[in-house]
Enzyme design. Structure first.
Site, PDB file in Angstrom:
ATOM      1  N   GLU A   1       0.935  -5.195  11.200  1.00 27.13           N
ATOM      2  CA  GLU A   1       0.359  -3.851  11.065  1.00 27.13           C
ATOM      3  C   GLU A   1       0.948  -2.926  12.126  1.00 27.13           C
ATOM      4  OE1 GLU A   1      -2.207  -2.282   9.310  1.00 27.13           O
ATOM      5  OE2 GLU A   1      -3.136  -3.915   8.162  1.00 27.13           O
TER       6      GLU A   1
ATOM      7  N   GLU B   1       1.610   3.709   2.886  1.00 19.27           N
ATOM      8  CA  GLU B   1       2.155   3.179   4.130  1.00 19.27           C
ATOM      9  C   GLU B   1       3.685   3.169   4.078  1.00 19.27           C
ATOM     10  OE1 GLU B   1      -1.894   0.492   4.629  1.00 19.27           O
ATOM     11  OE2 GLU B   1       0.019  -0.526   4.336  1.00 19.27           O
TER      12      GLU B   1
ATOM     13  N   HIS C   1       2.247  -3.586   6.995  1.00 21.13           N
ATOM     14  CA  HIS C   1       1.173  -2.616   6.734  1.00 21.13           C
ATOM     15  C   HIS C   1       1.092  -1.649   7.908  1.00 21.13           C
ATOM     16  CE1 HIS C   1      -0.991  -4.484   3.258  1.00 21.13           C
ATOM     17  NE2 HIS C   1      -0.391  -5.590   3.708  1.00 21.13           N
TER      18      HIS C   1
ATOM     19  N   HIS D   1       0.875  -1.180   0.000  1.00 17.28           N
ATOM     20  CA  HIS D   1       0.000   0.000   0.000  1.00 17.28           C
ATOM     21  C   HIS D   1       0.908   1.225   0.000  1.00 17.28           C
ATOM     22  CE1 HIS D   1      -3.540  -2.460   1.776  1.00 17.28           C
ATOM     23  NE2 HIS D   1      -3.702  -2.271   0.480  1.00 17.28           N
TER      24      HIS D   1
END
Ligand SMILES: [Zn+2]
Length: 234
Positions: free
Chosen positions: A206, A49, A153, A46
């Site tokens: 994450e 990020e 992430h 992504h």
């Protein structure tokens, strides 16, 4: 293994190899391990990020030589990173573009900040694995045959592994982030689902909403341990 003095961590020990090209022609780069690949860590699928890329880069730059066992992809979506977008240059969320049994053509709704409505639309691609970045990552994994993949992430602040296996438990324990079996909403076509269908252990790591200081103090040491210690979780 040998780590470099701080004076040398401004640059890498060597050069990566290209494993493909992005839509805009950026090289998709992998730092290969010295020996058989047990683990692949990738960041920046992504593009918004970028803290994941910065943290993994910093951990990799601590190494004076290739990791014995771990392959590293700093930017799985370089066009998105360059443009600051979650999706690739065609507006596709690559983490919904993997050829899973549950891939769907519906728009992907997301939010960029926790607490905001989930109302920003992205495409899952024109079909499963329609995007060059997705295809290249699949080919790379088929070639490297890692036993596990850690996908970085942000900013959900959890360690996600549907099997809650030893690697995920180790990262959760080392970071203090909670271990979860799913992120709480459907993710058709995600990398993690695809990996699971291939029999691969995939841990989605994450980061929390973070700043540069906590990336450096909380996450870089954990990532460096993954790169240097052979299976520190076992
Ligand atoms: Zn993400």
């Amino acid at each position: 293994m040998k780590l470099r003095p701080r004076s040398e961590i401004g640059s890498f020990f060597g050069a990566p190899e290209a494993y493909g090209s992005s839509l805009l022609g950026c090289p998709l780069e992998v730092w290969r391990p010295a020996g058989p690949c047990k683990l692949l860590v990738h960041a920046g699928i992504h593009g918004e990020e970028g803290e994941t890329t910065a943290a993994l880069s910093r951990a990799l730059r601590l190494l004076a030589e290739p990791s014995p066992h771990c392959a590293v992809v700093l930017a799985a979506n370089p066009d998105g990173l360059m443009r600051g977008t979650r999706g690739n240059a065609r507006g596709v969320d690559l983490n919904r573009n993997f050829p899973t049994r549950d891939w769907r053509p519906d728009l992907v709704m997301h939010r960029s900040v926790p607490g905001e409505p989930r109302d920003i639309a992205l495409s899952p691609g024109s079909g499963p694995a329609s995007e060059p970045e997705t295809q290249a990552l699949i080919r790379l994994i088929e070639e490297l045959e890692p036993e596990a993949v850690v996908a970085l992430h942000a900013p959900l602040a959890c360690i996600d592994d549907d099997e809650e296996g030893p690697l995920a438990r180790w990262i959760a324990q080392r970071t203090g982030l909670p271990l979860v079996a799913d992120v709480g909403y459907p993710t058709p076509g995600s990398f993690g689902t695809w990996g699971g269908e291939q029999g691969l252990t995939v841990v989605t790591y994450e980061f929390e909403m973070t700043d540069r200081d906590s990336v450096a103090t909380r996450h870089v040491p954990v990532l460096a341990e993954l790169l240097t210690g052979v299976e520190p979780w076992s």
